[in-house]
Design a protein around this motif. Structure first.
Motif, mmCIF file in Angstrom:
data_model
loop_
_atom_site.group_PDB
_atom_site.id
_atom_site.type_symbol
_atom_site.label_atom_id
_atom_site.label_comp_id
_atom_site.label_asym_id
_atom_site.label_seq_id
_atom_site.Cartn_x
_atom_site.Cartn_y
_atom_site.Cartn_z
ATOM 1 N N VAL A 6 0.793 -1.267 -0.050
ATOM 2 C CA VAL A 6 -0.082 -0.109 0.114
ATOM 3 C C VAL A 6 0.870 1.533 0.077
ATOM 4 C CG1 VAL A 6 -1.706 1.156 1.515
ATOM 5 C CG2 VAL A 6 -1.797 -1.239 1.286
ATOM 6 N N VAL A 7 0.597 2.234 -0.966
ATOM 7 C CA VAL A 7 1.300 3.264 -0.987
ATOM 8 C C VAL A 7 0.607 4.652 -0.740
ATOM 9 C CG1 VAL A 7 2.850 4.471 -2.601
ATOM 10 C CG2 VAL A 7 3.035 2.209 -2.746
ATOM 11 N N ALA A 8 1.139 5.641 -0.260
ATOM 12 C CA ALA A 8 0.487 6.855 0.244
ATOM 13 C C ALA A 8 1.350 8.010 0.262
ATOM 14 C CB ALA A 8 -0.305 6.684 1.573
ATOM 15 N N TYR A 9 1.083 9.234 -0.125
ATOM 16 C CA TYR A 9 1.867 10.456 -0.107
ATOM 17 C C TYR A 9 1.735 10.890 1.303
ATOM 18 C CZ TYR A 9 4.128 14.559 -1.203
ATOM 19 O OH TYR A 9 5.125 15.693 -0.942
ATOM 20 N N SER A 10 2.800 11.306 1.919
ATOM 21 C CA SER A 10 2.658 11.947 3.240
ATOM 22 C C SER A 10 3.376 13.244 3.026
ATOM 23 C CB SER A 10 3.792 11.228 4.247
ATOM 24 O OG SER A 10 4.068 11.891 5.293
ATOM 25 N N ASP A 11 2.383 14.043 3.442
ATOM 26 C CA ASP A 11 2.394 15.667 3.484
ATOM 27 C C ASP A 11 3.724 16.043 4.295
ATOM 28 O OD1 ASP A 11 0.734 16.390 1.238
ATOM 29 O OD2 ASP A 11 -0.918 16.320 2.764
ATOM 30 N N GLU A 12 3.470 15.361 5.491
ATOM 31 C CA GLU A 12 4.635 15.668 6.465
ATOM 32 C C GLU A 12 5.972 15.085 6.268
ATOM 33 O OE1 GLU A 12 5.395 14.090 11.213
ATOM 34 O OE2 GLU A 12 3.400 13.774 10.374
ATOM 35 N N ASP A 13 6.045 14.068 5.462
ATOM 36 C CA ASP A 13 7.474 13.455 5.048
ATOM 37 C C ASP A 13 7.930 13.976 3.586
ATOM 38 O OD1 ASP A 13 7.829 12.072 7.501
ATOM 39 O OD2 ASP A 13 6.628 10.569 6.605
ATOM 40 N N LYS A 14 6.735 14.574 3.090
ATOM 41 C CA LYS A 14 6.838 15.094 1.384
ATOM 42 C C LYS A 14 7.603 13.927 0.543
ATOM 43 C CE LYS A 14 7.246 19.788 2.654
ATOM 44 N NZ LYS A 14 5.995 19.763 3.411
ATOM 45 N N GLY A 15 6.857 12.910 0.920
ATOM 46 C CA GLY A 15 7.531 11.753 -0.002
ATOM 47 C C GLY A 15 6.323 10.649 0.225
ATOM 48 N N TYR A 16 6.679 9.425 -0.357
ATOM 49 C CA TYR A 16 5.746 8.334 -0.344
ATOM 50 C C TYR A 16 6.119 7.239 0.536
ATOM 51 C CZ TYR A 16 3.941 10.004 -4.701
ATOM 52 O OH TYR A 16 3.524 11.194 -5.555
ATOM 53 N N ILE A 17 5.206 6.570 1.440
ATOM 54 C CA ILE A 17 5.144 5.758 2.277
ATOM 55 C C ILE A 17 4.687 4.568 1.759
ATOM 56 C CG2 ILE A 17 4.902 5.087 4.829
ATOM 57 C CD1 ILE A 17 6.514 7.663 4.572
ATOM 58 N N ALA A 18 5.429 3.554 1.850
ATOM 59 C CA ALA A 18 5.136 2.217 1.256
ATOM 60 C C ALA A 18 4.956 1.089 2.482
ATOM 61 C CB ALA A 18 5.923 1.560 0.072
ATOM 62 N N THR A 19 3.861 0.351 2.650
ATOM 63 C CA THR A 19 3.719 -0.417 3.657
ATOM 64 C C THR A 19 2.977 -1.707 3.159
ATOM 65 O OG1 THR A 19 3.050 1.581 4.809
ATOM 66 C CG2 THR A 19 2.290 -0.905 5.901
ATOM 67 N N VAL A 20 3.475 -2.864 3.962
ATOM 68 C CA VAL A 20 3.198 -4.144 3.630
ATOM 69 C C VAL A 20 2.283 -4.508 4.697
ATOM 70 C CG1 VAL A 20 3.643 -6.665 3.311
ATOM 71 C CG2 VAL A 20 5.079 -4.820 2.355
ATOM 72 N N PRO A 21 0.856 -4.545 4.526
ATOM 73 C CA PRO A 21 0.055 -4.713 5.864
ATOM 74 C C PRO A 21 0.239 -6.069 6.494
ATOM 75 C CG PRO A 21 -1.151 -3.850 3.941
ATOM 76 C CD PRO A 21 0.327 -4.091 3.445
ATOM 77 N N GLU A 22 0.363 -6.935 5.977
ATOM 78 C CA GLU A 22 0.442 -8.267 6.658
ATOM 79 C C GLU A 22 1.772 -8.538 7.399
ATOM 80 O OE1 GLU A 22 0.916 -11.548 3.295
ATOM 81 O OE2 GLU A 22 0.175 -9.983 2.364
ATOM 82 N N LEU A 23 2.842 -7.513 7.075
ATOM 83 C CA LEU A 23 4.014 -7.944 7.642
ATOM 84 C C LEU A 23 4.382 -6.462 8.499
ATOM 85 C CD1 LEU A 23 6.414 -8.922 4.983
ATOM 86 C CD2 LEU A 23 5.435 -10.515 6.794
ATOM 87 N N ARG A 24 3.847 -6.655 9.689
ATOM 88 C CA ARG A 24 3.606 -5.513 10.650
ATOM 89 C C ARG A 24 4.960 -4.662 10.776
ATOM 90 N NH1 ARG A 24 2.335 -6.329 16.896
ATOM 91 N NH2 ARG A 24 4.123 -7.171 16.706
ATOM 92 N N GLY A 25 4.875 -3.554 10.511
ATOM 93 C CA GLY A 25 6.377 -2.807 10.804
ATOM 94 C C GLY A 25 7.092 -2.721 9.497
ATOM 95 N N CYS A 26 6.693 -3.337 8.460
ATOM 96 C CA CYS A 26 7.327 -3.140 7.299
ATOM 97 C C CYS A 26 6.949 -2.031 6.426
ATOM 98 C CB CYS A 26 7.136 -4.595 6.451
ATOM 99 S SG CYS A 26 8.155 -4.783 5.020
ATOM 100 N N THR A 27 7.732 -0.880 6.417
ATOM 101 C CA THR A 27 7.548 0.212 5.697
ATOM 102 C C THR A 27 8.685 0.955 5.248
ATOM 103 O OG1 THR A 27 6.241 0.674 7.841
ATOM 104 C CG2 THR A 27 5.788 2.301 6.112
ATOM 105 N N ALA A 28 8.481 1.311 3.948
ATOM 106 C CA ALA A 28 9.677 2.245 3.426
ATOM 107 C C ALA A 28 9.267 3.545 2.973
ATOM 108 C CB ALA A 28 10.184 1.228 2.278
ATOM 109 N N TYR A 29 10.158 4.404 2.713
ATOM 110 C CA TYR A 29 10.230 5.801 2.295
ATOM 111 C C TYR A 29 10.607 6.003 1.126
ATOM 112 C CZ TYR A 29 10.862 10.882 1.817
ATOM 113 O OH TYR A 29 10.970 12.090 1.135
#
Length: 64
Positions: A6-29
């Motif tokens: 799942v990818v979403a734009y973060s205004d706060e980080d001014k970039g994209y956050i990609a997350t794997v929902p089934e792997l808790r804590g697996c996120t990348a910017y």
């Protein structure tokens, strides 16, 4: 193993956050979006590998 990302734009980080929902804590910017997805795929592979190794270790009989 393939995982949904799942990818979403973060205004706060001014970039994209990609997350794997089934792997808790697996996120990348990343910026651009493709970088976030690429980095999250690397993270997901590492997390999955580590979990598989931990499962194998738990199943092995103790020697002693």
């Amino acid at each position: 193993m393939k995982h949904a990302i799942v990818v979403a734009y973060s205004d706060e980080d001014k970039g994209y956050i990609a997350t794997v929902p089934e792997l808790r804590g697996c996120t990348a910017y990343g910026d651009p979006e493709e970088e976030a997805v690429r980095e999250d795929k690397v993270a997901a592979a590492k997390v999955s590998g580590a979990r598989k190794q931990a499962e194998r270790t738990e199943r092995e009989p103790s020697r002693g």
